[in-house]
Motif scaffolding. Sequence first.
Motif: not given
Length: 251
Positions: A12, A52, A56-57, A125, A163
């Motif tokens: 990321n 979103h 991982d965000h 993403d 990413h």
Amino acid sequence: MHIVPLPAFNDNYIWLMHNGRHAVAVDPGDAGPVQDFIAQHGLTLAAILITHHHHDHIGGIAALAGDAPVYGPARESIAGVTTRLVEGDTVSIDALGVSFGVLDIPGHTAGHIAYLAPGTLFCGDTLFSAGCGRLFDGTAAQLFASLTKLAALPDDTQVYCTHEYTLANLAFASAAEPHNPARDAWLETCRRLRSNGQPTLPTTIGREKAVNPFLRVAQASVAAGLTAHLGSAPADAQGRFTRLREWKNTF
Ligand code: ZN
Ligand code: FE
């Protein structure tokens, strides 16, 4: 204004936009890299932008936000978001003198949004260099429409994806569209960047239109790649996109 990639997890990037005093963090999945950078550079976090709901965000929101506003998509439920956005909304960050328009770009997730300032796109993403996001809770038709919307932005728009998937995406792109000299040149550039430990991002809309098979499904060369793999290719662009996305899932 500076926009720096803060590597997080395996692949990321948390993008940090700052002017030497104030900063905005985009999709901080992990608080640590942001806390370290803002401490080292004496910055104050002015806002957090979320594209979103994937962990991982958003994983760093609780530890980072403090009094800073946290912007996120209206159509997704995300703990810590203080202002919920839809397409057409504007986010003004007075401390940085910057404002972003909001675009709805569903597909990877059903409520995914992007943030657009002139020349600068934070697209989460949805669009990657030489690739695009997987379908989680959105549909192929939605993702195709969203990528078509992004492809219509000015060619020199800098695209900050979240990413570092570029080399793997380029391996698939080479299979999907065997003949593409612009793509081959981008692959050489990216190999050099990665072997030096550098990001391949941001990319640009113009480059992606030249190298990214998911933005090139109307091209005969991508139809030929699909036909070689499937035996035939759908006649319509959205149908080709759908089959290309399915193929990538098993590549
Ligand atoms: Zn995601
Ligand atoms: Fe992600």
